[in-house]
Design an enzyme around this catalytic site. Structure first.
Site, PDB file in Angstrom:
ATOM      1  CG  ASP A   1     -17.811   9.430 -16.521  1.00  0.00           C
ATOM      2  OD1 ASP A   1     -17.253   9.851 -15.476  1.00  0.00           O
ATOM      3  OD2 ASP A   1     -17.724   9.997 -17.612  1.00  0.00           O
TER       4      ASP A   1
ATOM      5  NE  ARG B   1     -21.848   9.722 -15.259  1.00  0.00           N
ATOM      6  CZ  ARG B   1     -20.795  10.399 -14.804  1.00  0.00           C
ATOM      7  NH1 ARG B   1     -20.204  10.036 -13.692  1.00  0.00           N
ATOM      8  NH2 ARG B   1     -20.338  11.439 -15.466  1.00  0.00           N
TER       9      ARG B   1
ATOM     10  CG  ASP C   1      -7.122  11.038 -10.000  1.00  0.00           C
ATOM     11  OD1 ASP C   1      -6.150  10.373  -9.628  1.00  0.00           O
ATOM     12  OD2 ASP C   1      -7.307  11.330 -11.199  1.00  0.00           O
TER      13      ASP C   1
ATOM     14  N   GLY D   1     -20.701  11.823 -10.430  1.00  0.00           N
ATOM     15  CA  GLY D   1     -20.132  10.547 -10.001  1.00  0.00           C
ATOM     16  C   GLY D   1     -20.622   9.973  -8.693  1.00  0.00           C
TER      17      GLY D   1
ATOM     18  CG  PHE E   1      -9.884   5.332 -15.861  1.00  0.00           C
ATOM     19  CD1 PHE E   1      -9.836   6.687 -15.553  1.00  0.00           C
ATOM     20  CD2 PHE E   1     -11.046   4.811 -16.418  1.00  0.00           C
ATOM     21  CE1 PHE E   1     -10.931   7.505 -15.805  1.00  0.00           C
ATOM     22  CE2 PHE E   1     -12.143   5.621 -16.669  1.00  0.00           C
ATOM     23  CZ  PHE E   1     -12.088   6.971 -16.362  1.00  0.00           C
ATOM     24  CB  VAL E   2     -12.039   2.425 -11.184  1.00  0.00           C
ATOM     25  CG1 VAL E   2     -10.902   1.560 -10.678  1.00  0.00           C
ATOM     26  CG2 VAL E   2     -12.089   3.754 -10.431  1.00  0.00           C
TER      27      VAL E   2
HETATM   28  P1  IMP Z   1      -9.257  15.124  -8.666  1.00  0.00           P
HETATM   29  O1  IMP Z   1      -9.667  16.566  -8.726  1.00  0.00           O
HETATM   30  O2  IMP Z   1      -7.983  14.870  -9.453  1.00  0.00           O
HETATM   31  O3  IMP Z   1      -9.164  14.554  -7.282  1.00  0.00           O
HETATM   32  O4  IMP Z   1     -10.338  14.318  -9.485  1.00  0.00           O
HETATM   33  C1  IMP Z   1     -11.574  13.997  -9.023  1.00  0.00           C
HETATM   34  C2  IMP Z   1     -12.512  13.656 -10.152  1.00  0.00           C
HETATM   35  O5  IMP Z   1     -11.854  13.042 -11.282  1.00  0.00           O
HETATM   36  C3  IMP Z   1     -13.525  12.632  -9.674  1.00  0.00           C
HETATM   37  O6  IMP Z   1     -14.637  13.238  -9.051  1.00  0.00           O
HETATM   38  C4  IMP Z   1     -13.880  11.912 -10.961  1.00  0.00           C
HETATM   39  O7  IMP Z   1     -14.928  12.596 -11.620  1.00  0.00           O
HETATM   40  C5  IMP Z   1     -12.637  11.989 -11.816  1.00  0.00           C
HETATM   41  N1  IMP Z   1     -11.871  10.727 -11.782  1.00  0.00           N
HETATM   42  C6  IMP Z   1     -10.640  10.556 -11.256  1.00  0.00           C
HETATM   43  N2  IMP Z   1     -10.212   9.285 -11.401  1.00  0.00           N
HETATM   44  C7  IMP Z   1     -11.215   8.619 -12.017  1.00  0.00           C
HETATM   45  C8  IMP Z   1     -11.378   7.234 -12.431  1.00  0.00           C
HETATM   46  O8  IMP Z   1     -10.516   6.349 -12.249  1.00  0.00           O
HETATM   47  N3  IMP Z   1     -12.553   6.937 -13.042  1.00  0.00           N
HETATM   48  C9  IMP Z   1     -13.525   7.856 -13.276  1.00  0.00           C
HETATM   49  N4  IMP Z   1     -13.413   9.150 -12.895  1.00  0.00           N
HETATM   50  C10 IMP Z   1     -12.268   9.534 -12.274  1.00  0.00           C
END
Ligand code: IMP
Length: 177
Positions: free
Chosen positions: A161, A167, A105, A47, A154-155
């Site tokens: 992606d 992407r 996230d 990402g 969600f973005v």
């Molecule tokens: P975390 O471990 O919950 O903080 O998630 C981090 C990972 O989740 C990011 O590096 C993204 O790959 C994925 N992610 C979280 N939210 C989104 C979103 O809105 N769009 C796309 N990927 C996301």
């Protein structure tokens, strides 16, 4: 303008100009804070490739970059979830490390990965993230360099992606339905 990716519609959220302006500001702070420190940027694939590339181009101080990919698996009961970094060839002992993420996230990924990096005794360890869904926080992460705080939606785009798609958009779009 709305676009469709797989089964979802997405609408404009952050333009490429807004992203570029924010990256300029982040780079300016990093150039200031890390002057003479030769920081090592560690962007997490997939990402963060676009963000890391644009940010790195704006650094005017000596700096290095080493991309990694994270693989997660369930460890034993005592180790819990384990995340291993694939591709980190640079020794980070005594280095000034900046982890570069596309989006934080829940914070779970970094809450597991940062302590593993800290264990290797870098001189300093900071996080630079383009986006942060603060409302989604489960594991609080200290983000020193943040692009945008966004709602819990969600973005896609600019490296992010939806099931592998989207992407390559040069802007960031949010889900519309
Ligand atoms: P975390 O471990 O919950 O903080 O998630 C981090 C990972 O989740 C990011 O590096 C993204 O790959 C994925 N992610 C979280 N939210 C989104 C979103 O809105 N769009 C796309 N990927 C996301």
């Amino acid at each position: 303008m709305a676009i469709h990716i797989l089964d979802k519609s997405f609408k404009s959220y952050l333009s490429k100009e807004e992203i570029a302006a924010r990256i300029d500001a982040l780079a300016e702070r990093i150039n200031h804070d890390y002057a003479g420190k030769n920081p090592l940027l560690i962007p997490i694939l997939n990402g963060s490739f676009m963000f890391a590339s644009d940010l790195f181009k704006k650094l005017t101080i000596p700096a290095e970059i080493s991309f990694i990919k994270l693989a997660s698996y369930k460890g034993t009961q005592s180790t819990g979830n384990v995340i291993t970094a694939i591709g980190l060839e640079t020794d980070i002992f005594q280095r000034h490390v900046i982890v570069v993420e596309d989006i934080v996230d829940t914070g779970k990924t970094l809450s597991i990965f940062l302590p593993q990096l800290a264990h290797q005794q870098p001189h300093s360890l900071n996080v630079c993230a383009l986006l942060h869904k603060k409302e989604a926080t489960v594991h609080p992460i200290d983000i020193t360099y943040l692009g945008f705080e966004i709602p819990n939606l969600f973005v896609v785009g600019y490296g992010l992606d939806y099931n592998g798609q989207g992407r390559n958009l040069d802007c960031i779009m949010q889900v519309a339905d």
